[in-house]
Design a protein around this motif. Structure first.
Motif, mmCIF file in Angstrom:
data_model
loop_
_atom_site.group_PDB
_atom_site.id
_atom_site.type_symbol
_atom_site.label_atom_id
_atom_site.label_comp_id
_atom_site.label_asym_id
_atom_site.label_seq_id
_atom_site.Cartn_x
_atom_site.Cartn_y
_atom_site.Cartn_z
ATOM 1 N N VAL A 118 0.856 -1.190 0.000
ATOM 2 C CA VAL A 118 0.000 0.000 0.000
ATOM 3 C C VAL A 118 0.893 1.240 0.000
ATOM 4 O O VAL A 118 1.516 1.548 1.012
ATOM 5 C CB VAL A 118 -0.942 -0.003 1.225
ATOM 6 C CG1 VAL A 118 -1.792 1.256 1.249
ATOM 7 C CG2 VAL A 118 -1.819 -1.248 1.202
ATOM 8 N N PRO A 119 0.959 1.953 -1.108
ATOM 9 C CA PRO A 119 1.888 3.086 -1.221
ATOM 10 C C PRO A 119 1.300 4.405 -0.716
ATOM 11 O O PRO A 119 1.475 5.452 -1.320
ATOM 12 C CB PRO A 119 2.139 3.151 -2.725
ATOM 13 C CG PRO A 119 0.829 2.737 -3.314
ATOM 14 C CD PRO A 119 0.270 1.697 -2.365
ATOM 15 N N VAL A 120 0.569 4.369 0.386
ATOM 16 C CA VAL A 120 -0.080 5.563 0.928
ATOM 17 C C VAL A 120 0.430 5.786 2.345
ATOM 18 O O VAL A 120 0.542 4.834 3.118
ATOM 19 C CB VAL A 120 -1.621 5.378 0.925
ATOM 20 C CG1 VAL A 120 -2.324 6.580 1.527
ATOM 21 C CG2 VAL A 120 -2.119 5.128 -0.485
ATOM 22 N N GLY A 121 0.719 7.041 2.691
ATOM 23 C CA GLY A 121 1.260 7.344 4.017
ATOM 24 C C GLY A 121 0.217 7.516 5.096
ATOM 25 O O GLY A 121 0.532 7.486 6.281
ATOM 26 N N LEU A 122 -1.048 7.693 4.729
ATOM 27 C CA LEU A 122 -2.137 7.829 5.696
ATOM 28 C C LEU A 122 -3.216 6.832 5.279
ATOM 29 O O LEU A 122 -3.900 7.012 4.264
ATOM 30 C CB LEU A 122 -2.669 9.265 5.687
ATOM 31 C CG LEU A 122 -3.755 9.621 6.701
ATOM 32 C CD1 LEU A 122 -3.310 9.321 8.123
ATOM 33 C CD2 LEU A 122 -4.145 11.086 6.565
ATOM 34 N N VAL A 123 -3.342 5.748 6.042
ATOM 35 C CA VAL A 123 -4.188 4.631 5.616
ATOM 36 C C VAL A 123 -4.635 3.845 6.838
ATOM 37 O O VAL A 123 -3.982 3.878 7.878
ATOM 38 C CB VAL A 123 -3.410 3.726 4.627
ATOM 39 C CG1 VAL A 123 -2.223 3.070 5.298
ATOM 40 C CG2 VAL A 123 -4.291 2.700 3.952
ATOM 41 N N PHE A 124 -5.760 3.144 6.708
ATOM 42 C CA PHE A 124 -6.151 2.211 7.769
ATOM 43 C C PHE A 124 -6.507 0.863 7.159
ATOM 44 O O PHE A 124 -7.029 0.783 6.049
ATOM 45 C CB PHE A 124 -7.267 2.759 8.664
ATOM 46 C CG PHE A 124 -8.555 3.131 7.989
ATOM 47 C CD1 PHE A 124 -9.623 2.240 7.953
ATOM 48 C CD2 PHE A 124 -8.730 4.382 7.436
ATOM 49 C CE1 PHE A 124 -10.823 2.594 7.362
ATOM 50 C CE2 PHE A 124 -9.925 4.752 6.844
ATOM 51 C CZ PHE A 124 -10.985 3.848 6.804
ATOM 52 N N ALA A 169 -7.780 -2.090 2.858
ATOM 53 C CA ALA A 169 -7.040 -0.870 3.179
ATOM 54 C C ALA A 169 -7.876 0.291 2.672
ATOM 55 O O ALA A 169 -8.467 0.204 1.595
ATOM 56 C CB ALA A 169 -5.673 -0.877 2.506
ATOM 57 N N GLN A 170 -7.927 1.351 3.463
ATOM 58 C CA GLN A 170 -8.663 2.533 3.046
ATOM 59 C C GLN A 170 -7.811 3.754 3.335
ATOM 60 O O GLN A 170 -7.299 3.905 4.443
ATOM 61 C CB GLN A 170 -10.002 2.621 3.772
ATOM 62 C CG GLN A 170 -10.908 1.444 3.432
ATOM 63 C CD GLN A 170 -12.252 1.521 4.104
ATOM 64 O OE1 GLN A 170 -12.962 2.498 3.939
ATOM 65 N NE2 GLN A 170 -12.598 0.495 4.853
ATOM 66 N N ASN A 223 -0.017 6.581 9.980
ATOM 67 C CA ASN A 223 0.272 7.900 9.415
ATOM 68 C C ASN A 223 1.788 8.077 9.365
ATOM 69 O O ASN A 223 2.431 8.242 10.392
ATOM 70 C CB ASN A 223 -0.351 9.016 10.251
ATOM 71 C CG ASN A 223 -0.079 10.395 9.673
ATOM 72 O OD1 ASN A 223 0.388 10.536 8.544
ATOM 73 N ND2 ASN A 223 -0.367 11.417 10.452
ATOM 74 N N THR A 224 2.336 8.029 8.144
ATOM 75 C CA THR A 224 3.773 8.270 7.966
ATOM 76 C C THR A 224 3.999 9.519 7.110
ATOM 77 O O THR A 224 5.087 9.727 6.588
ATOM 78 C CB THR A 224 4.455 7.051 7.315
ATOM 79 O OG1 THR A 224 3.827 6.779 6.062
ATOM 80 C CG2 THR A 224 4.370 5.827 8.224
ATOM 81 N N VAL A 225 2.963 10.346 6.983
ATOM 82 C CA VAL A 225 3.054 11.576 6.199
ATOM 83 C C VAL A 225 3.907 12.590 6.961
ATOM 84 O O VAL A 225 3.819 12.700 8.183
ATOM 85 C CB VAL A 225 1.648 12.153 5.935
ATOM 86 C CG1 VAL A 225 1.721 13.496 5.224
ATOM 87 C CG2 VAL A 225 0.818 11.164 5.124
ATOM 88 N N ALA A 251 -4.664 19.747 10.967
ATOM 89 C CA ALA A 251 -5.855 19.078 11.485
ATOM 90 C C ALA A 251 -5.602 17.587 11.694
ATOM 91 O O ALA A 251 -6.053 17.003 12.682
ATOM 92 C CB ALA A 251 -7.038 19.301 10.535
ATOM 93 N N VAL A 252 -4.857 16.959 10.774
ATOM 94 C CA VAL A 252 -4.516 15.534 10.924
ATOM 95 C C VAL A 252 -3.614 15.356 12.145
ATOM 96 O O VAL A 252 -3.790 14.422 12.935
ATOM 97 C CB VAL A 252 -3.854 14.983 9.645
ATOM 98 C CG1 VAL A 252 -3.254 13.607 9.879
ATOM 99 C CG2 VAL A 252 -4.869 14.937 8.506
#
Length: 198
Positions: free
Chosen positions: A89-95, A106-107, A147-149, A186-187
């Protein structure tokens, strides 16, 4: 889980903690519910439902209601960094939500809502062997929130309704193509509140 329905409820609740929150009612008995209230996962409709305290007690056992409703737990557990790259999953903010049928979804939040895709179940099992806390997650109602953003390393096991709350924050605060100046603070506040509530 129908993201749009659950997300709409979370947005209504988060956006109006005043009048809208006072107007919320239990979706089983219609009793008024406060801003902070329990939720049930409706397995038949794949949605999160708002419930009052007394109704939530009726579903504390997963077998209650012939298994149709599952009480969303309140556990919030911060984990050491989890190498989710193995899940592809190449997204830094995901659950990630393990499902009762053995699949894992994954979302990732976006300004339009949550993007959803299926994760390789075998990869999830291998990751769970390294991080046994993942194997303890309640299917459908708990999520691994990552969250790795911007260099952050936030890895949590949370109730799935927290994830929908985060998606609502992104939708509410996002501006333009890159998110604007408001979304990332906000995040960060959202994750700071997780720490306070855990």
């Amino acid at each position: 889980m129908t993201v749009d329905g659950a997300l709409a409820r979370v947005i209504r609740s988060a956006a109006g903690r005043g009048a809208a929150a006072r107007a919320e009612a239990c979706e089983l008995c219609a009793a008024p519910v406060p801003g902070e209230h329990p939720h049930l996962y409706d397995t038949a409709d794949a949605e999160v439902r708002c419930v009052c305290g007394p109704c939530s007690v009726l579903f504390a056992d997963d077998a209650a209601g012939e298994g149709r409703y599952r009480l969303v737990p309140r556990r919030r557990l911060r984990l050491p960094p989890v190498d989710t790259a193995v899940l592809g999953v190449p997204v830094g903010l995901v659950f990630f939500v393990p499902r009762s049928d053995g699949t894992v979804t994954a979302q990732g939040p976006s300004p339009a809502g949550a993007m959803r895709w299926e994760v390789d179940a075998a990869a999830w099992q291998r990751l769970s062997a390294v991080f046994p806390q993942l194997a303890s997650m309640a299917p459908d109602v708990e999520a691994l929130l990552v969250n790795t953003v911007r260099g952050l390393q936030e890895h949590w096991i949370v109730p799935v309704d927290d994830c929908f709350r985060m998606v609502a924050v992104i939708r509410r605060e996002w501006r333009g193509l890159s998110g604007g100046e408001r979304v990332w603070p906000a995040v960060e506040r959202f994750f700071a509140e997780l720490t306070e509530r855990s």
